[in-house]
Write a protein that holds these residues in place. Sequence first.
Motif, PDB file in Angstrom:
ATOM      1  N   GLY A  14       0.960  -1.191   0.074  1.00 48.09           N
ATOM      2  CA  GLY A  14       0.086   0.121   0.005  1.00 48.09           C
ATOM      3  C   GLY A  14       0.916   1.343   0.091  1.00 48.09           C
ATOM      4  O   GLY A  14       0.313   2.219   0.241  1.00 48.09           O
ATOM      5  N   GLY A  15       2.100   1.261  -0.188  1.00 46.08           N
ATOM      6  CA  GLY A  15       3.005   2.390  -0.336  1.00 46.08           C
ATOM      7  C   GLY A  15       3.211   2.776   1.174  1.00 46.08           C
ATOM      8  O   GLY A  15       2.779   2.230   2.265  1.00 46.08           O
ATOM      9  N   LEU A  16       3.938   3.897   1.277  1.00 42.78           N
ATOM     10  CA  LEU A  16       4.502   4.442   2.395  1.00 42.78           C
ATOM     11  C   LEU A  16       3.365   4.810   3.412  1.00 42.78           C
ATOM     12  O   LEU A  16       3.676   4.933   4.641  1.00 42.78           O
ATOM     13  CB  LEU A  16       5.555   5.518   2.553  1.00 42.78           C
ATOM     14  CG  LEU A  16       6.870   5.403   1.955  1.00 42.78           C
ATOM     15  CD1 LEU A  16       7.626   6.481   1.611  1.00 42.78           C
ATOM     16  CD2 LEU A  16       7.508   4.150   2.601  1.00 42.78           C
ATOM     17  N   ALA A  17       2.289   5.395   2.773  1.00 43.71           N
ATOM     18  CA  ALA A  17       1.009   5.751   3.735  1.00 43.71           C
ATOM     19  C   ALA A  17       0.470   4.551   4.548  1.00 43.71           C
ATOM     20  O   ALA A  17      -0.276   4.621   5.671  1.00 43.71           O
ATOM     21  CB  ALA A  17      -0.017   6.331   2.711  1.00 43.71           C
ATOM     22  N   ALA A  18       0.754   3.191   4.046  1.00 43.76           N
ATOM     23  CA  ALA A  18       0.391   2.278   4.694  1.00 43.76           C
ATOM     24  C   ALA A  18       1.335   1.460   5.819  1.00 43.76           C
ATOM     25  O   ALA A  18       0.796   0.852   6.713  1.00 43.76           O
ATOM     26  CB  ALA A  18      -0.005   0.785   3.585  1.00 43.76           C
ATOM     27  N   VAL A  19       1.951   2.477   6.098  1.00 44.11           N
ATOM     28  CA  VAL A  19       3.056   2.054   7.160  1.00 44.11           C
ATOM     29  C   VAL A  19       3.147   2.860   8.364  1.00 44.11           C
ATOM     30  O   VAL A  19       3.063   4.167   8.322  1.00 44.11           O
ATOM     31  CB  VAL A  19       4.522   2.072   6.595  1.00 44.11           C
ATOM     32  CG1 VAL A  19       5.649   1.646   7.749  1.00 44.11           C
ATOM     33  CG2 VAL A  19       4.740   1.251   5.356  1.00 44.11           C
ATOM     34  N   SER A  20       2.816   2.271   9.497  1.00 47.23           N
ATOM     35  CA  SER A  20       2.889   3.080  10.764  1.00 47.23           C
ATOM     36  C   SER A  20       3.151   1.702  11.755  1.00 47.23           C
ATOM     37  O   SER A  20       3.157   0.704  11.670  1.00 47.23           O
ATOM     38  CB  SER A  20       1.544   3.785  11.279  1.00 47.23           C
ATOM     39  OG  SER A  20       0.606   2.633  11.638  1.00 47.23           O
ATOM     40  N   LEU A  21       3.742   2.265  13.000  1.00 45.56           N
ATOM     41  CA  LEU A  21       4.114   1.314  14.214  1.00 45.56           C
ATOM     42  C   LEU A  21       2.633   0.590  14.528  1.00 45.56           C
ATOM     43  O   LEU A  21       3.098  -0.589  14.746  1.00 45.56           O
ATOM     44  CB  LEU A  21       4.741   2.254  15.195  1.00 45.56           C
ATOM     45  CG  LEU A  21       5.977   2.842  14.916  1.00 45.56           C
ATOM     46  CD1 LEU A  21       6.588   3.591  16.049  1.00 45.56           C
ATOM     47  CD2 LEU A  21       7.329   1.610  14.531  1.00 45.56           C
ATOM     48  N   ARG A  22       1.739   1.308  14.483  1.00 49.66           N
ATOM     49  CA  ARG A  22       0.412   0.547  15.015  1.00 49.66           C
ATOM     50  C   ARG A  22       0.159  -0.450  13.881  1.00 49.66           C
ATOM     51  O   ARG A  22      -0.333  -1.594  14.271  1.00 49.66           O
ATOM     52  CB  ARG A  22      -0.633   1.684  14.931  1.00 49.66           C
ATOM     53  CG  ARG A  22      -1.918   1.097  15.446  1.00 49.66           C
ATOM     54  CD  ARG A  22      -3.040   2.060  15.577  1.00 49.66           C
ATOM     55  NE  ARG A  22      -3.115   2.814  14.150  1.00 49.66           N
ATOM     56  CZ  ARG A  22      -3.826   2.315  13.160  1.00 49.66           C
ATOM     57  NH1 ARG A  22      -4.508   1.076  13.172  1.00 49.66           N
ATOM     58  NH2 ARG A  22      -3.997   2.934  12.088  1.00 49.66           N
TER      59      ARG A  22
END
Length: 227
Positions: A32-40
């Motif tokens: 999903g691209g960088l927007a799909a990445v978070s620690l949560r």
Amino acid sequence: MTVWDRPTPPPPPVPLDREQIVAAAVALADEGGLAAVSLRKVAARLNAGPMRLYGYIATKDELLDLMVDAVYAEILPAGQPAGWRATLRVVAHGTRRTVLRHEWLADLLGGRPSLGPNGLAVAEAQLAALDGRADTDTVLRAVETVAAYVIGALRREIANLRAERATGLSERDWQRAHGPQVTRILATGRYPALARAVHDGTEVDAATSFATGLDWVLDAVAARLSG
């Protein structure tokens, strides 16, 4: 309370390490691209609580640094190519293949250098291949020049791929759709050089365009090294 009535204790926490966290983050970014990445989101992917990740990674920026270095491992081949030109070409094409596998990497290239072991290995391979062929500043400018070409070319290629997905039109379909408008514009005579390029130029695929441009840049580096 009987043993049959006693609640089952919760399972032990899922074992974690930094490699698992980074692999999960890379998988999310690939999907999903960088927007799909978070620690949560990474924690959810690993069936772990977000707070557990903070024992390994303090910020999202640290996570991105680790992700970049992880995929940098895909750039270099196992053996060292013979000669500076072959080395720079291998790194360039390896970078392109890696970006096509991990499109989000194109958004992170070109900033401050990666200080992870794989990023440093890529930098070392390029500098070592040119070591002794010119003074240090010339070597640095040569590597920077090739990198600037590679980053620019890859960002353009990825932008085109994203546009195709967003519009549902391939580049050829887009050209057909806008052909009448382009024809009217060129018929005004105000853009003669552009008209010649459109009518007489040879269309090539992205891989050929990348390889050709890279060879021209390497020719320029070779001329500078021999000057």
